[in-house]
Design an enzyme around this catalytic site. Structure first.
Site, PDB file in Angstrom:
ATOM      1  N   LYS A  60       8.710  34.524  -9.235  1.00 25.43           N
ATOM      2  CA  LYS A  60       9.602  34.813  -8.114  1.00 25.43           C
ATOM      3  C   LYS A  60       9.869  33.463  -7.466  1.00 25.43           C
ATOM      4  O   LYS A  60       9.264  33.081  -6.457  1.00 25.43           O
ATOM      5  CB  LYS A  60       8.952  35.811  -7.144  1.00 25.43           C
ATOM      6  CG  LYS A  60       9.926  36.365  -6.124  1.00 25.43           C
ATOM      7  CD  LYS A  60       9.353  37.600  -5.450  1.00 25.43           C
ATOM      8  CE  LYS A  60      10.154  38.004  -4.219  1.00 25.43           C
ATOM      9  NZ  LYS A  60      11.538  38.395  -4.492  1.00 25.43           N
TER      10      LYS A  60
HETATM   11  N1  PMP Z   1      13.929  41.697  -8.838  1.00 30.44           N
HETATM   12  C1  PMP Z   1      14.241  40.743  -7.958  1.00 30.44           C
HETATM   13  C2  PMP Z   1      15.173  39.674  -8.361  1.00 30.44           C
HETATM   14  C3  PMP Z   1      13.701  40.776  -6.671  1.00 30.44           C
HETATM   15  O1  PMP Z   1      14.018  39.837  -5.774  1.00 30.44           O
HETATM   16  C4  PMP Z   1      12.834  41.830  -6.305  1.00 30.44           C
HETATM   17  C5  PMP Z   1      12.240  41.873  -4.944  1.00 30.44           C
HETATM   18  N2  PMP Z   1      11.025  41.170  -4.893  1.00 30.44           N
HETATM   19  C6  PMP Z   1      12.552  42.803  -7.263  1.00 30.44           C
HETATM   20  C7  PMP Z   1      13.110  42.709  -8.523  1.00 30.44           C
HETATM   21  C8  PMP Z   1      11.637  43.928  -6.938  1.00 30.44           C
HETATM   22  O2  PMP Z   1      10.305  43.524  -7.041  1.00 30.44           O
HETATM   23  P1  PMP Z   1       9.171  44.188  -6.181  1.00 30.44           P
HETATM   24  O3  PMP Z   1       9.269  45.643  -6.386  1.00 30.44           O
HETATM   25  O4  PMP Z   1       7.930  43.631  -6.770  1.00 30.44           O
HETATM   26  O5  PMP Z   1       9.410  43.801  -4.778  1.00 30.44           O
END
Ligand code: PMP
Length: 298
Positions: A160
């Protein structure tokens, strides 16, 4: 449009490099490696009734994202968990959003940045429904982006990492310019990938189908929703999905920490009818986040 309070001019405290400081003092210099070269990783967490949902999993991913970018966070995961809880306690809202970020500092300002200090900040703010709650069950309309999620050997696609949001913001702005709420992105092979800030799931003949996260963020929310679906005897298929298949799905929804479970009614030319499975999982997720102990172990 409601008045937007700039993020650098709010009351409260931010945890910055080991301690809580006044919100407006949490500054960094313009000559910061993270700003110029994208050497920054972050998390997005929500807390409900004063408890951060899946905190351990988010913190683990923060450390993994930093590891992928070659950054060593100068704290332990337990210290980061404690810091997140300290920040939410200092704000006193029952529900909110938590944003930990780790980035390279100012010691070096070139591509090579081996001896930069790794800074960590954790802020909290209130963030209501990501998409308009009044129309949530009607579903949102999203476009299809021209930008593709890059191959794992073209970008650190499992992290991320701030840099990966460059194409997400471009995609979202283009979609908003066409009157859509968000965009679906395909990947470098042409498979359906995810949204700009959430994974995507589909329903067909009573089963769930969702793209295999082999070149984009492995959403914690999506994995929880898969667990909730399994508990309801709904089969989950994690696989590569071709754009031609979009016409054959009956329901579609986003899954993500900020988006939670958000029904989708349109993806470009394809129409969906938010239905029973989406609604059930939306409610199951809304219940799980407020339980003292999640019923889904990841
Ligand atoms: N994909 C992207 C590009 C994101 O920014 C997010 C948000 N964190 C997600 C998927 C969803 O991930 P999560 O459920 O772990 O927050």
């Amino acid at each position: 449009m409601a008045e937007v309070i700039p993020f650098d001019d709010r009351d409260g405290t931010i945890w910055y490099d080991g301690k809580l400081i006044p919100w407006r003092d949490a500054k960094t210099h313009v000559l910061t490696h993270g700003l110029h070269y994208g050497s920054s990783v972050f998390e997005g967490e929500r807390y409900y009734n004063g408890r951060i949902y899946k905190l351990k999993e988010h913190t683990e991913r923060l450390f993994e994202s930093a590891r992928i970018l070659g950054m060593k966070i100068p704290y332990t995961p337990d210290e980061i968990d404690a810091a997140c809880n300290e920040v939410i306690a200092s704000h006193g809202f029952p529900d909110g959003y938590v944003r930990p970020v780790a980035f390279r500092g100012s010691e070096m300002m070139a591509v090579s940045a081996q001896s930069t200090k790794i800074h960590v900040a954790i802020a909290v703010w209130q963030w209501g429904s990501y998409f308009d709650p009044a129309t949530k069950m009607k579903g949102i309309r999203i476009g299809i982006s021209d930008w593709k999620r890059p191959a794992p050997d073209c970008a650190p696609s499992k992290a991320k990492a701030a840099g990966l949001y460059m194409i997400a913001t471009l995609s979202k702005h283009a979609a908003e310019g066409q009157g859509y709420a968000d965009a679906l992105m395909y990947d470098y092979r042409g498979y359906v990938a995810e949204g700009t800030g959430a994974n995507i799931m589909f329903v067909k003949d009573g089963e769930l189908h969702t793209p295999m996260p082999d070149c984009f963020l492995d959403s914690i929310t999506r994995r929880v929703v898969q667990g909730l679906a399994t508990k309801r005897q709904i089969k989950v298929n994690v696989r590569h999905i071709k754009p031609e298949e979009l016409a054959g799905f009956s329901e579609a929804f986003f899954a993500g920490t900020a988006a939670e479970v958000t029904p989708i009614s349109e993806i470009g030319p394809y129409k969906f009818k938010p239905g029973a499975i989406t609604e059930t999982l939306m409610h199951d997720y809304a219940e799980d986040v407020r339980r003292p102990e999640s019923i889904v172990q990841l």
